[in-house]
Design an enzyme around this catalytic site. Structure first.
Site, PDB file in Angstrom:
ATOM      1  N   ARG A 187       0.837  -1.207   0.000  1.00 37.35           N
ATOM      2  CA  ARG A 187       0.000   0.000   0.000  1.00 37.35           C
ATOM      3  C   ARG A 187       0.870   1.255   0.000  1.00 37.35           C
ATOM      4  NH1 ARG A 187      -3.585  -1.120   5.085  1.00 37.35           N
ATOM      5  NH2 ARG A 187      -4.301   1.004   4.686  1.00 37.35           N
ATOM      6  N   CYS A 248      -0.222   6.989   8.469  1.00 39.42           N
ATOM      7  CA  CYS A 248      -0.710   5.718   7.930  1.00 39.42           C
ATOM      8  C   CYS A 248      -1.816   6.070   6.944  1.00 39.42           C
ATOM      9  CB  CYS A 248      -1.175   4.785   9.045  1.00 39.42           C
ATOM     10  SG  CYS A 248      -2.410   5.490  10.167  1.00 39.42           S
ATOM     11  N   ARG A 249      -2.964   5.420   7.023  1.00 40.10           N
ATOM     12  CA  ARG A 249      -4.090   5.817   6.175  1.00 40.10           C
ATOM     13  C   ARG A 249      -5.043   6.739   6.904  1.00 40.10           C
ATOM     14  NH1 ARG A 249      -8.530   1.756   3.612  1.00 40.10           N
ATOM     15  NH2 ARG A 249     -10.361   2.890   4.317  1.00 40.10           N
ATOM     16  N   LYS A 250      -5.362   6.414   8.158  1.00 39.99           N
ATOM     17  CA  LYS A 250      -6.352   7.215   8.878  1.00 39.99           C
ATOM     18  C   LYS A 250      -5.952   7.521  10.316  1.00 39.99           C
ATOM     19  CE  LYS A 250      -9.165   2.987   9.370  1.00 39.99           C
ATOM     20  NZ  LYS A 250     -10.470   2.381   9.059  1.00 39.99           N
ATOM     21  N   GLY A 251      -4.657   7.430  10.612  1.00 38.27           N
ATOM     22  CA  GLY A 251      -4.188   7.814  11.933  1.00 38.27           C
ATOM     23  C   GLY A 251      -4.362   6.748  12.991  1.00 38.27           C
ATOM     24  N   VAL A 252      -4.577   5.499  12.585  1.00 39.65           N
ATOM     25  CA  VAL A 252      -4.770   4.412  13.548  1.00 39.65           C
ATOM     26  C   VAL A 252      -3.474   3.635  13.750  1.00 39.65           C
ATOM     27  CG1 VAL A 252      -5.991   2.257  14.041  1.00 39.65           C
ATOM     28  CG2 VAL A 252      -7.247   4.235  13.186  1.00 39.65           C
ATOM     29  N   THR A 253      -2.999   2.938  12.704  1.00 43.39           N
ATOM     30  CA  THR A 253      -1.786   2.137  12.905  1.00 43.39           C
ATOM     31  C   THR A 253      -0.549   3.015  13.083  1.00 43.39           C
ATOM     32  OG1 THR A 253      -1.392   1.799  10.529  1.00 43.39           O
ATOM     33  CG2 THR A 253      -2.745   0.166  11.687  1.00 43.39           C
ATOM     34  N   SER A 275      -3.549  11.751   7.969  1.00 43.05           N
ATOM     35  CA  SER A 275      -2.767  10.732   7.274  1.00 43.05           C
ATOM     36  C   SER A 275      -3.098  10.674   5.772  1.00 43.05           C
ATOM     37  CB  SER A 275      -2.939   9.376   7.962  1.00 43.05           C
ATOM     38  OG  SER A 275      -2.150   9.325   9.148  1.00 43.05           O
TER      39      SER A 275
END
Length: 297
Positions: A187, A248-253, A275
């Site tokens: 990704r 990351c993609r949405k601030g989670v990982t 992100s």
């Protein structure tokens, strides 16, 4: 690196089981199930209702976010966060332990750990090994809902742990911060699609390094040792003595990067909350890098 006494970011399943057995749960110790799963797979709230750590409340990250934002999983306001966790019986004096039920051992729990920290709360820990290992080790579970006495939580945003689109854009020129992306390599490179979303191509922010968050966890679902984590950062030439932004993609990982660095003694990693979800939609095309689609995301 600033040397300071850091609150323990991890607690063991054994410690939590003993705390529950000794009657320590209450205003001074609260447990949260922060599970979230992709739509159409597992149902987090339903699974919580069927079985959870005794005394745990369900932390619904879909409710505790900025629902007005066009981007995914953005932080709620101070008032929203304070009101939400106060209803879960959490005050500014509560030790909060967060877990989730992901098969990896930990997925969303570090995000909630970081949310508490960004809203000024120091005494928060992730359950090392998660619900997966709680079950594997035979610790008690219940289907009884928890009804904690509401408390008052005053949230105070710590802007040093949070980065905005404008700050990350400025950093492309100033390079004051190292920028590390926690998504899977495919990704990040733009050769594998972003899951469960239409209209968001994969790729990464120009100048960012890739450290997939799964590498911070053992195959059994526990956080790797500080020595192993330091070696991972060193292998990517990430200098933990210098400023660092996680994305990351949405601030989670990205919060897994913040947690891993914290376990290495670096508590000041900032998370770019918007992100890739925000960057892809707002940033100039030349700042979006992809090996697919002709080199730009």
């Amino acid at each position: 690196m600033v040397h300071q006494v850091l609150y323990r970011a991890l607690v063991s399943t054994k410690w939590l089981a003993e705390s529950i057995r000794s009657g320590s749960l209450g205003p001074n110790l609260r447990v949260l199930d922060a599970s979230w799963y992709s739509p159409g797979t597992r149902q987090a709230r339903k699974e919580y209702q069927e079985r959870h750590v005794p005394g745990a409340s369900f932390f619904d990250i879909e409710e505790c976010r900025d629902t007005a934002s066009p981007y995914e999983m953005m932080l709620p306001s101070e008032a929203h966060f304070g009101d939400y966790v106060g209803r879960l019986g959490i005050s500014n004096d509560t030790h909060v332990v967060v877990y989730d039920g992901d098969e990896l051992g930990s997925f969303y729990a570090p995000r909630v750990w970081w949310m508490f920290r960004v809203f000024g709360h120091r005494t928060v820990s992730v359950l090392n090994g998660g619900f997966r290992n709680w079950l594997k080790e035979g610790h008690p579970v219940t289907s009884e809902p928890s009804h904690p006495e509401p408390a008052v939580f005053k949230a105070t945003l710590d802007r040093s742990l949070l980065k905005t689109y404008e700050q990350v854009l400025e950093n492309l020129q100033s390079k004051r911060f190292q920028l590390v992306d926690s998504r899977a390599q495919g990704r990040y490179l733009g050769i594998q699609p972003e899951p469960d979303i239409v209209g968001l191509d994969s790729g990464h922010i120009r100048g960012s390094l890739n450290m997939p968050f799964m590498n911070f966890l053992t195959k059994d679902g526990f956080e790797k040792s500080p020595e192993e984590l330091r070696a991972l950062f060193e292998a990517k030439n990430v200098d933990l003595s210098k400023p660092l932004i996680a994305t990351c993609r949405k601030g989670v990982t990205a919060c897994h990067i913040a947690l891993a660095a914290y376990l290495c003694g670096k508590p000041d990693v900032a998370v770019y909350d918007g992100s890739w979800s925000e960057w892809f939609r707002r940033a100039p095309p030349e700042t979006r890098v992809s090996q697919g689609k002709g080199g730009k995301a």
